[in-house]
Write a protein that holds these residues in place. Structure first.
Motif, PDB file in Angstrom:
ATOM      1  N   GLY A 144      12.868   0.582   4.682  1.00 57.36           N
ATOM      2  CA  GLY A 144      11.432   0.640   4.417  1.00 57.36           C
ATOM      3  C   GLY A 144      11.048   1.999   3.849  1.00 57.36           C
ATOM      4  N   ILE A 145       9.764   2.236   3.773  1.00 55.38           N
ATOM      5  CA  ILE A 145       9.204   3.480   3.247  1.00 55.38           C
ATOM      6  C   ILE A 145       8.739   4.339   4.426  1.00 55.38           C
ATOM      7  CG2 ILE A 145       7.381   4.491   1.821  1.00 55.38           C
ATOM      8  CD1 ILE A 145       7.414   1.997   0.141  1.00 55.38           C
ATOM      9  N   VAL A 146       9.110   5.602   4.405  1.00 58.33           N
ATOM     10  CA  VAL A 146       8.782   6.515   5.503  1.00 58.33           C
ATOM     11  C   VAL A 146       7.292   6.835   5.475  1.00 58.33           C
ATOM     12  CG1 VAL A 146       9.214   8.773   6.518  1.00 58.33           C
ATOM     13  CG2 VAL A 146      11.098   7.501   5.471  1.00 58.33           C
ATOM     14  N   ASP A 168       0.818  -1.208   0.000  1.00 58.49           N
ATOM     15  CA  ASP A 168       0.000   0.000   0.000  1.00 58.49           C
ATOM     16  C   ASP A 168       0.852   1.259   0.000  1.00 58.49           C
ATOM     17  OD1 ASP A 168      -2.175  -1.706   0.146  1.00 58.49           O
ATOM     18  OD2 ASP A 168      -2.246  -1.634   2.346  1.00 58.49           O
ATOM     19  N   ALA A 169       2.075   1.188   0.511  1.00 62.36           N
ATOM     20  CA  ALA A 169       2.945   2.366   0.598  1.00 62.36           C
ATOM     21  C   ALA A 169       3.757   2.596  -0.663  1.00 62.36           C
ATOM     22  CB  ALA A 169       3.880   2.229   1.797  1.00 62.36           C
ATOM     23  N   LEU A 170       3.734   1.655  -1.613  1.00 64.37           N
ATOM     24  CA  LEU A 170       4.505   1.839  -2.842  1.00 64.37           C
ATOM     25  C   LEU A 170       3.990   3.017  -3.659  1.00 64.37           C
ATOM     26  CD1 LEU A 170       5.019  -1.881  -3.956  1.00 64.37           C
ATOM     27  CD2 LEU A 170       6.699  -0.343  -2.900  1.00 64.37           C
ATOM     28  N   ALA A 171       2.690   3.230  -3.655  1.00 65.55           N
ATOM     29  CA  ALA A 171       2.128   4.372  -4.383  1.00 65.55           C
ATOM     30  C   ALA A 171       2.618   5.688  -3.774  1.00 65.55           C
ATOM     31  CB  ALA A 171       0.602   4.315  -4.370  1.00 65.55           C
ATOM     32  N   LEU A 172       2.764   5.716  -2.442  1.00 69.93           N
ATOM     33  CA  LEU A 172       3.285   6.909  -1.784  1.00 69.93           C
ATOM     34  C   LEU A 172       4.729   7.165  -2.202  1.00 69.93           C
ATOM     35  CD1 LEU A 172       2.942   9.172   0.322  1.00 69.93           C
ATOM     36  CD2 LEU A 172       3.647   7.537   2.077  1.00 69.93           C
TER      37      LEU A 172
END
Length: 239
Positions: A174-176, A109-113
């Protein structure tokens, strides 16, 4: 007909007249005129009331038109209503600033961000491809790019801890999801949200195929304040 009555302790006198509503005298009735045309009625009225010296200019005065649109009413400026913001207590009760593993957020879900953040960095750095960034301090625009990186917002960035005073933090990536004053809240590929302190770590920032290293101590400012802060061009980071 005059009568006297006594009301209470006072003696009051009232006049009562019989046949109050009487017909008008014939002399008055004969002088009354009616007209279906309003302008004609008004002219007759003015001629009967005004002196002869003023009746000559009645027709000319009635032909005049007056425009009132030229005089605008004074505009009252309304004060804008102050926007109502949520207090810190209400934000805490609603859980707006809380990120934990109970929200069932996945790494996918955070890849789009992250894609949005990469587009934001291209616009901020003024490049179409991150490979066009300067490779060393001897190249032009090196200091300018460094200033822009320190002022950037890292919500959505892919980061990796490469050095830290706390050995257990090394290797976390990871993604912030949340960029606060002193920490990064990141979600790893295992969909677990972790908190990483900034001032004790060195981060690798992934810009597509380009990796940059930033000292976390330089980022210990809130994103909104960091975007307007002036950083020294020559600085010695202390890890």
């Amino acid at each position: 007909m005059l009568t006297r009555t006594q009301v209470g302790p006072y003696d009051l006198s009232f006049l009562f007249f019989d046949n109050v509503c009487l017909q008008l005298p014939v002399s008055v009735v004969n002088r009354a005129t009616t007209s279906t045309d309003r302008s004609e009625y008004l002219l007759n009225l003015l001629e009967n009331i005004l002196p002869p010296s003023d009746t000559k200019s009645v027709n000319e005065e009635l032909k005049k038109t007056f425009t009132f649109n030229k005089y605008r009413t004074k505009h009252v400026r309304r004060k804008p209503k102050k926007a109502t913001f949520l207090t810190a207590r209400k934000r805490s009760e609603l859980g707006l600033n809380k990120l934990d593993n109970r929200i069932n957020l996945k790494y996918v879900d955070a890849l789009a961000l992250n894609q949005l953040w990469l587009e934001y960095m291209r616009q901020m750095l003024g490049v179409n491809n991150f490979t066009d960034l300067p490779q060393g301090p001897v190249e032009p625009y090196w200091d300018n790019i460094g200033q822009q990186l320190l002022k950037a917002d890292f919500h959505g960035a892919k980061i990796l801890v490469i050095r830290s005073k706390c050995p257990s933090l090394v290797g976390i990536h990871g993604i912030v999801l949340q960029d606060t004053k002193c920490t990064f809240r990141v979600i790893g590929e295992d969909s677990i949200i972790r908190t990483i302190p900034k001032d004790t770590a060195v981060f690798k920032i992934c810009l597509g195929n380009v990796n940059l290293q930033l000292f976390g101590r330089e980022l210990c400012v809130r994103p909104a304040e960091r975007s307007v802060k002036k950083f020294k061009s020559a600085r010695v980071p202390d890890l």
